[in-house]
Scaffold this active site. Structure first.
Site, short mmCIF file in Angstrom:
data_model
loop_
_atom_site.label_atom_id
_atom_site.label_comp_id
_atom_site.label_asym_id
_atom_site.label_seq_id
_atom_site.Cartn_x
_atom_site.Cartn_y
_atom_site.Cartn_z
N SER A 1 0.81 -1.21 0.00
CA SER A 1 0.00 0.00 0.00
C SER A 1 0.85 1.27 0.00
O SER A 1 0.47 2.27 -0.61
CB SER A 1 -0.94 0.00 1.21
N ASP B 1 1.79 0.43 8.42
CA ASP B 1 3.15 -0.11 8.27
C ASP B 1 3.69 0.20 6.87
O ASP B 1 2.95 0.51 5.94
CB ASP B 1 3.14 -1.63 8.45
N ASP C 1 5.92 -1.80 4.01
CA ASP C 1 6.52 -3.06 3.56
C ASP C 1 7.75 -2.72 2.73
O ASP C 1 7.68 -1.88 1.83
CB ASP C 1 5.53 -3.85 2.71
N ASP D 1 7.83 -6.85 7.58
CA ASP D 1 8.19 -7.66 6.43
C ASP D 1 9.35 -7.05 5.65
O ASP D 1 9.23 -6.76 4.46
CB ASP D 1 6.99 -7.86 5.50
N LYS E 1 -10.89 0.17 -0.68
CA LYS E 1 -10.31 -0.49 0.49
C LYS E 1 -11.06 -0.11 1.77
O LYS E 1 -11.33 -0.97 2.61
CB LYS E 1 -8.82 -0.12 0.60
N TYR F 1 -12.41 -7.53 3.91
CA TYR F 1 -11.00 -7.25 3.58
C TYR F 1 -10.12 -8.20 4.39
O TYR F 1 -9.74 -7.90 5.51
CB TYR F 1 -10.68 -5.80 3.93
#
Length: 369
Positions: A93, A104, A106, A155, A216, A225
């Site tokens: 995202s 967060d 990634d 991640d 979303k 979701y």
């Protein structure tokens, strides 16, 4: 050309449904859509965005320093160490530009060929531990997870390429980067490659981003979701929105949200959603292909990633979750019909379902009995 627009480009695997340009009222509805989403924290302010960029800049510097240190221990000549590089890529995202407030990041660490995966989890982990601003540092599921300056970077994956050095302008979209890599590196690269390919394949990135934010938010509010629960995850919603943008390349977000529900309330599953024709790069990697793989024929709602090796991002979807999503698409179409006819406003689209109205108590009681 229209109003200074670039010459029309063909997007997707079919021609567009409509090339219509937005009217003034479409822009007005889009502005109202944006305002309706603000209370849900889907937009970050400029200070927060700049803070994220600063954090990623620090992490990128750590990676370059670490790779130079590793290169020295492996007896590379000083001239090679100076230019060895290394880079942090983002995906998900944040890379799509649709992350929400406090979300967060990634990230992927890309190194040259002489850096081993064990180096990443040993010496890079140790290097990160030396920095006070990095907290909650741990290794889990072959990823490094940590928080830095109040921003969690989850991640943090690793991939080494078959290159002597990693330039700052490296583009991961080229399939040639996958040659001579082990499957773990290919999987790590996949998130970045899919995200970049989605952005490349949409006609207008800003219209795509605002539409995806809306979809979303709608999916989360409606409780559908979740890839793990058999619904759709972030990349799947992104691909559905991207396909809508391809079919209506000149439309603005308010129109695209409505068309999203129109298209997918009528979609004849299990026909797959594709953003481009699959390509064979002759690397002999497994790809989604029901003509070859019998198991792929049983996928109920295939949405195929556009980067090689192409995969179905919705293999967890079941008959029941697909039925629920199909009903929600129809409900979304009904609500957006009313919105664009002036009968209600955008807030109705983001209302959560009334669980106890939808699942009556007597029925539940009968099941228990």
């Amino acid at each position: 050309m229209h109003g200074g627009q670039q010459p029309q480009k063909h997007y997707g695997i079919t021609s567009s449904i409509s090339m219509a340009f937005p009217r003034e009222v479409d822009h007005q509805y889009t502005q109202k859509l944006s305002e309706a989403m603000k209370p849900f924290g889907v937009f970050e302010d400029e200070d927060e965005l700049n803070h994220r960029l600063a954090v990623l800049g620090k992490l990128n510097t750590f990676v370059k320093e670490w790779i130079a240190e590793i290169s020295e221990t492996k007896n590379l000549p000083p001239s090679a160490i100076t230019n060895v590089g290394g880079k942090i890529f983002t995906f998900g995202s944040y890379r799509l530009g649709v992350h929400t407030k406090g979300a967060d990041i990634d990230a992927l660490c890309v190194s040259p060929r002489h850096v081993e995966r064990t180096d990443f989890f040993d010496s890079f982990f140790a290097k990160l531990k030396l920095h006070e601003e990095i907290k909650d540092l741990r290794v889990r599921l072959k990823k490094i997870k940590h928080s830095q300056d109040n921003i969690r970077i989850i991640d943090l994956l690793f991939a080494r390429l078959a290159l002597q050095s990693i330039p700052d302008n490296l583009d991961l979209r080229g399939d040639s980067h996958l040659r001579n890599l082990d499957i773990r590196c290919i999987r790590s690269l996949n998130g970045c490659r899919v995200t970049d390919e989605i952005l490349y394949l949409v006609p207008n990135k800003e219209n795509f981003r605002l539409t995806l934010r809306a979809i979303k938010l709608w999916a989360k509010r409606r409780g559908i979701y979740s890839n793990m629960l058999g619904f759709l995850g972030g990349v799947s919603w992104a691909m559905l929105v991207a396909r809508t943008c391809q079919l209506y390349p000149n439309a603005v977000a308010a129109t695209l949200v409505h068309k999203f529900f129109l298209v997918f309330s009528k979609w004849e599953w299990p026909n797959p959603v594709l953003l481009k024709q699959p390509e064979d790069s002759n690397l002999n990697l497994p790809v989604w292909d029901p003509r070859v793989n019998p198991s792929d024929r049983y996928h109920l709602m295939p949405i195929i990633t556009p980067a090689y090796p192409q995969q179905n991002s919705t293999y967890n979807v079941s008959t029941s979750t697909r039925t629920i999503m199909s009903e929600e698409f129809k409900y979304g179409l009904s609500v957006t019909d009313d919105i664009l006819q002036g009968k209600t406003d955008w807030s109705k689209l983001f209302q959560p379902p009334n669980f106890f109205l939808k699942y009556k108590w007597p029925n539940s009681l009968n099941i228990c009995l």
